[in-house]
Design a protein around this motif. Structure first.
Motif, PDB file in Angstrom:
ATOM      1  N   THR A  24       3.355  49.490  21.843  1.00  0.00           N
ATOM      2  CA  THR A  24       3.771  49.871  23.187  1.00  0.00           C
ATOM      3  C   THR A  24       4.935  50.863  23.128  1.00  0.00           C
ATOM      4  OG1 THR A  24       5.230  47.943  23.244  1.00  0.00           O
ATOM      5  CG2 THR A  24       3.029  47.664  24.162  1.00  0.00           C
ATOM      6  N   THR A  30       7.950  50.617  24.284  1.00  0.00           N
ATOM      7  CA  THR A  30       9.086  49.860  23.772  1.00  0.00           C
ATOM      8  C   THR A  30       8.494  48.776  22.894  1.00  0.00           C
ATOM      9  OG1 THR A  30      10.385  50.259  25.771  1.00  0.00           O
ATOM     10  CG2 THR A  30      11.091  48.450  24.363  1.00  0.00           C
ATOM     11  N   SER A  33       7.802  45.546  20.653  1.00  0.00           N
ATOM     12  CA  SER A  33       8.223  44.159  20.787  1.00  0.00           C
ATOM     13  C   SER A  33       8.092  43.475  19.430  1.00  0.00           C
ATOM     14  CB  SER A  33       7.339  43.454  21.813  1.00  0.00           C
ATOM     15  OG  SER A  33       7.666  42.095  21.867  1.00  0.00           O
ATOM     16  N   ARG A  84      18.787  42.941  18.152  1.00  0.00           N
ATOM     17  CA  ARG A  84      19.385  43.241  19.461  1.00  0.00           C
ATOM     18  C   ARG A  84      20.641  44.106  19.282  1.00  0.00           C
ATOM     19  NH1 ARG A  84      18.200  37.595  20.409  1.00  0.00           N
ATOM     20  NH2 ARG A  84      16.389  37.494  21.776  1.00  0.00           N
ATOM     21  N   VAL A 143      14.129  48.007  21.716  1.00  0.00           N
ATOM     22  CA  VAL A 143      13.148  47.070  21.170  1.00  0.00           C
ATOM     23  C   VAL A 143      13.239  45.783  21.977  1.00  0.00           C
ATOM     24  CG1 VAL A 143      12.436  45.728  19.149  1.00  0.00           C
ATOM     25  CG2 VAL A 143      13.355  48.025  18.839  1.00  0.00           C
ATOM     26  N   GLU A 144      12.094  45.225  22.320  1.00  0.00           N
ATOM     27  CA  GLU A 144      12.055  43.916  22.962  1.00  0.00           C
ATOM     28  C   GLU A 144      12.052  42.871  21.844  1.00  0.00           C
ATOM     29  OE1 GLU A 144       9.251  41.488  26.101  1.00  0.00           O
ATOM     30  OE2 GLU A 144       8.923  43.622  25.795  1.00  0.00           O
ATOM     31  N   ARG A 160      12.057  38.840  20.467  1.00  0.00           N
ATOM     32  CA  ARG A 160      11.725  37.429  20.707  1.00  0.00           C
ATOM     33  C   ARG A 160      11.916  36.661  19.413  1.00  0.00           C
ATOM     34  NH1 ARG A 160       7.607  40.315  23.178  1.00  0.00           N
ATOM     35  NH2 ARG A 160       7.388  39.918  25.392  1.00  0.00           N
ATOM     36  N   SER A 215       3.523  40.529  21.484  1.00  0.00           N
ATOM     37  CA  SER A 215       4.388  41.177  20.501  1.00  0.00           C
ATOM     38  C   SER A 215       3.597  42.164  19.659  1.00  0.00           C
ATOM     39  CB  SER A 215       5.040  40.128  19.602  1.00  0.00           C
ATOM     40  OG  SER A 215       5.868  39.268  20.371  1.00  0.00           O
ATOM     41  N   ASP A 216       4.246  43.282  19.314  1.00  0.00           N
ATOM     42  CA  ASP A 216       3.621  44.288  18.464  1.00  0.00           C
ATOM     43  C   ASP A 216       3.784  43.949  16.989  1.00  0.00           C
ATOM     44  OD1 ASP A 216       2.867  46.175  20.586  1.00  0.00           O
ATOM     45  OD2 ASP A 216       5.031  46.434  20.820  1.00  0.00           O
TER      46      ASP A 216
END
Length: 136
Positions: free
Chosen positions: A2, A4, A6, A26, A33-34, A36, A77-78
């Motif tokens: 995507t 951004t 992930s 982060r 970047v997202e 998790r 998630s990527d």
């Protein structure tokens, strides 16, 4: 991938390695970047020595809580990075998977956790290069 990307970090308890990795990502990538993290058998709280090690690097992860891994987190998630979770991580076609071999900080003192923290930072910096994202 995507616009951004992930990234999902997975370890068994989601209390040490995956939380430190999420904190580094982060910190270094900001909102580019997202991020998790989750665990196959989440602990009640984050490892306090991992919190201490990250605080020494200027990163506060005290507000994070261990979360249970679910299919939805993997599906959106990527990049999925596992850290000792074995076969419990679901596999979805088209995703990028990596398994980072890192010592488990559980039950370790700060002197043992610092090198784990630093190894995670090195891997995060490499990941950012591969994702073509500059560090903050």
């Amino acid at each position: 991938m995507t616009a951004t990307p992930s990234v999902l970090f997975v370890c068994v308890h989601n209390a040490g390695r995956s939380q430190m990795a999420a904190g580094w990502l982060r910190h270094l990538a900001g909102d580019r970047v997202e991020v998790r993290s989750a665990g196959s058998a989440p602990a009640d709280r984050i490892n306090p020595v991992a919190v201490q090690a990250m605080a020494e690097a200027g990163i506060d992860i005290t507000a994070e809580q261990p979360k249970r891994l679910d299919h939805a987190a993997v599906e959106v998630s990527d990049v999925i990075i596992t850290m000792g979770c074995g076969d419990t991580c679901p596999i979805f076609p088209g995703k990028r998977y990596e398994d980072w071999k890192l010592d488990d900080p559980a039950g370790q003192g700060i002197d043992a956790v610092r090198p784990i923290r630093d190894a995670i930072r090195t891997r995060i910096e490499q990941l950012l290069t591969e994702l073509d994202i500059r560090s903050s």
